[in-house]
Scaffold this active site. Structure first.
Site, PDB file in Angstrom:
ATOM      1  N   HIS A   7       0.822  -1.213   0.000  1.00  0.00           N
ATOM      2  CA  HIS A   7       0.000   0.000   0.000  1.00  0.00           C
ATOM      3  C   HIS A   7       0.857   1.264   0.000  1.00  0.00           C
ATOM      4  CE1 HIS A   7      -2.741   2.833   2.350  1.00  0.00           C
ATOM      5  NE2 HIS A   7      -3.380   2.606   1.223  1.00  0.00           N
ATOM      6  N   ARG A   8       0.698   2.065  -1.031  1.00  0.00           N
ATOM      7  CA  ARG A   8       1.555   3.261  -1.256  1.00  0.00           C
ATOM      8  C   ARG A   8       3.030   2.844  -1.266  1.00  0.00           C
ATOM      9  NH1 ARG A   8      -1.244   7.413   3.184  1.00  0.00           N
ATOM     10  NH2 ARG A   8      -3.348   6.586   2.995  1.00  0.00           N
ATOM     11  N   GLU A  34       0.416  -0.571  -4.716  1.00  0.00           N
ATOM     12  CA  GLU A  34      -0.699   0.355  -4.867  1.00  0.00           C
ATOM     13  C   GLU A  34      -0.122   1.748  -4.826  1.00  0.00           C
ATOM     14  OE1 GLU A  34      -4.013   2.996  -3.174  1.00  0.00           O
ATOM     15  OE2 GLU A  34      -2.015   2.638  -2.404  1.00  0.00           O
ATOM     16  N   ASP A  36      -1.193   6.259  -5.571  1.00  0.00           N
ATOM     17  CA  ASP A  36      -2.256   7.259  -5.752  1.00  0.00           C
ATOM     18  C   ASP A  36      -1.793   8.307  -6.746  1.00  0.00           C
ATOM     19  OD1 ASP A  36      -3.961   6.414  -3.312  1.00  0.00           O
ATOM     20  OD2 ASP A  36      -1.949   6.691  -2.480  1.00  0.00           O
ATOM     21  N   HIS A  49      -0.525  10.896  -2.429  1.00  0.00           N
ATOM     22  CA  HIS A  49      -1.824  10.541  -1.843  1.00  0.00           C
ATOM     23  C   HIS A  49      -2.737  11.736  -1.611  1.00  0.00           C
ATOM     24  CE1 HIS A  49      -4.652   9.592   1.422  1.00  0.00           C
ATOM     25  NE2 HIS A  49      -4.706   8.404   0.856  1.00  0.00           N
ATOM     26  N   GLU A 109      -4.728   4.226  -7.905  1.00  0.00           N
ATOM     27  CA  GLU A 109      -5.935   4.859  -7.374  1.00  0.00           C
ATOM     28  C   GLU A 109      -6.023   6.286  -7.884  1.00  0.00           C
ATOM     29  OE1 GLU A 109      -6.579   5.111  -3.080  1.00  0.00           O
ATOM     30  OE2 GLU A 109      -8.280   6.431  -3.467  1.00  0.00           O
ATOM     31  N   LYS A 111      -7.139   9.771  -7.495  1.00  0.00           N
ATOM     32  CA  LYS A 111      -7.558  10.574  -6.339  1.00  0.00           C
ATOM     33  C   LYS A 111      -8.398  11.761  -6.813  1.00  0.00           C
ATOM     34  CE  LYS A 111      -6.063   8.712  -2.494  1.00  0.00           C
ATOM     35  NZ  LYS A 111      -7.067   8.147  -1.597  1.00  0.00           N
ATOM     36  N   ASP A 229       0.568  -1.893   4.490  1.00  0.00           N
ATOM     37  CA  ASP A 229       1.752  -1.022   4.590  1.00  0.00           C
ATOM     38  C   ASP A 229       3.000  -1.841   4.919  1.00  0.00           C
ATOM     39  OD1 ASP A 229       0.227   1.345   4.269  1.00  0.00           O
ATOM     40  OD2 ASP A 229      -0.287   1.363   6.400  1.00  0.00           O
TER      41      ASP A 229
HETATM   42  O1  G3P Z   1      -6.628   1.311  -2.312  1.00  0.00           O
HETATM   43  C1  G3P Z   1      -6.903   1.216  -0.978  1.00  0.00           C
HETATM   44  C2  G3P Z   1      -6.529   2.443  -0.213  1.00  0.00           C
HETATM   45  O2  G3P Z   1      -5.363   2.955  -0.771  1.00  0.00           O
HETATM   46  C3  G3P Z   1      -7.579   3.504  -0.165  1.00  0.00           C
HETATM   47  O3  G3P Z   1      -7.374   4.433   0.828  1.00  0.00           O
HETATM   48  O4  G3P Z   1      -6.672   6.601   1.732  1.00  0.00           O
HETATM   49  O5  G3P Z   1      -5.032   4.780   1.628  1.00  0.00           O
HETATM   50  O6  G3P Z   1      -5.762   5.913  -0.433  1.00  0.00           O
HETATM   51  P1  G3P Z   1      -6.142   5.455   0.935  1.00  0.00           P
HETATM   52 CA    CA Z   2      -4.725   4.684  -2.104  1.00  0.00          CA
END
Ligand code: G3P
Ligand code: CA
Length: 241
Positions: A7-8, A34, A36, A49, A109, A111, A229
């Site tokens: 994640h990120r 993942e 953003d 993000h 993702e 945004k 994470d």
């Molecule tokens: O893709 C899942 C997650 O990344 C969504 O929430 O706020 O971490 O971008 P956030």
């Molecule tokens: Ca995200």
């Protein structure tokens, strides 16, 4: 097998949404990353993000009000200042150039649920086509109109709606969007919802799974994937099961 998406990037150990965080995800053996994306003032697709650069860099202001040149001068080391030497906010293209050297999946993702970025979908799809990454990318967003727009632009790219509250029969909703998967907050899905969605051919990839107990639960229900994470921790747990 339940796939592990960093994640990120490996955001728990490295500055989020930087190349350093993505390299780490690959190094520890994650199946995917993942990230953003938002648009700069001059229309460049960058990986960050928040709508502003305030939290994750030494700068201030909205991404939409800064040029690429201004953004590239910033230090994106966030809270890891001592460990990392001035990581940058990457362009989506820069991440893709690196993704061409490996086989990781990538969830982009969009945004655009707070600020509308006209043309973001077209630009992202164009970059995916340029790098011939149609089959390794999943486009998600909390803006479901936007992911349908992406599907209309390029049906070969998988789309996934993000949602944070429980919805009724999300696999039916996903199909109505032409989405092959859903990306729910873990609090928005029960094991039963996960199993029925998967049984109906809709992949479930919950976010953001950092606790060992939750990781084990998702491995046990054979969920398609999850976002964490801490990819290294998740991989270790998966290998022990
Ligand atoms: O893709 C899942 C997650 O990344 C969504 O929430 O706020 O971490 O971008 P956030
Ligand atoms: Ca995200």
């Amino acid at each position: 097998m339940t796939l592990i998406f960093a994640h990120r990037g490996s955001a728990g150990t490295h500055p989020e949404n930087t190349l350093e965080a993505f390299y780490e995800a690959d190094k520890v053996g994650a199946d995917g990353i993942e990230l953003d994306v938002q648009l700069t003032k001059d229309g460049e697709v960058i990986v960050i993000h928040d709508e502003t650069v305030d939290r994750t860099t030494n700068g201030k202001g909205f991404v939409k009000d800064l040029t690429l040149k201004e953004v590239q001068k910033l230090d994106a080391s966030y809270k890891n200042k001592k460990l990392f030497r001035k990581p940058k906010i990457p362009l989506l293209r820069e991440v893709f150039a690196w993704l061409k050297t490996n086989n990781l999946y990538c969830n982009i993702e969009l945004k655009n649920n707070i600020i509308d970025y006209p043309g973001l979908e077209e630009k992202v799809v164009e970059i995916i086509r340029e790098f011939e990454m149609e089959h390794r990318i999943i486009i998600s967003s909390f803006n479901h109109y936007s992911i349908v727009h992406c599907y209309q632009l390029e049906p070969r790219i998988e789309i996934a709606p993000l949602f944070s509250s429980t919805i009724y029969m999300p696999w039916v909703y996903a199909r109505s969007l032409r989405a092959k998967s859903i990306h729910p907050n873990i609090r928005a899905v029960t094991d039963e919802i996960i199993k029925v969605a998967e049984h109906n051919g809709v992949a479930v990839r919950p976010y953001t799974i950092n606790k060992e107990s939750l990781m084990k639960r998702l491995f046990q229900v054979n969920c398609s994937a999850f976002f964490t994470d801490y990819p290294e921790k998740a991989i270790k747990i998966r290998s022990q099961l």
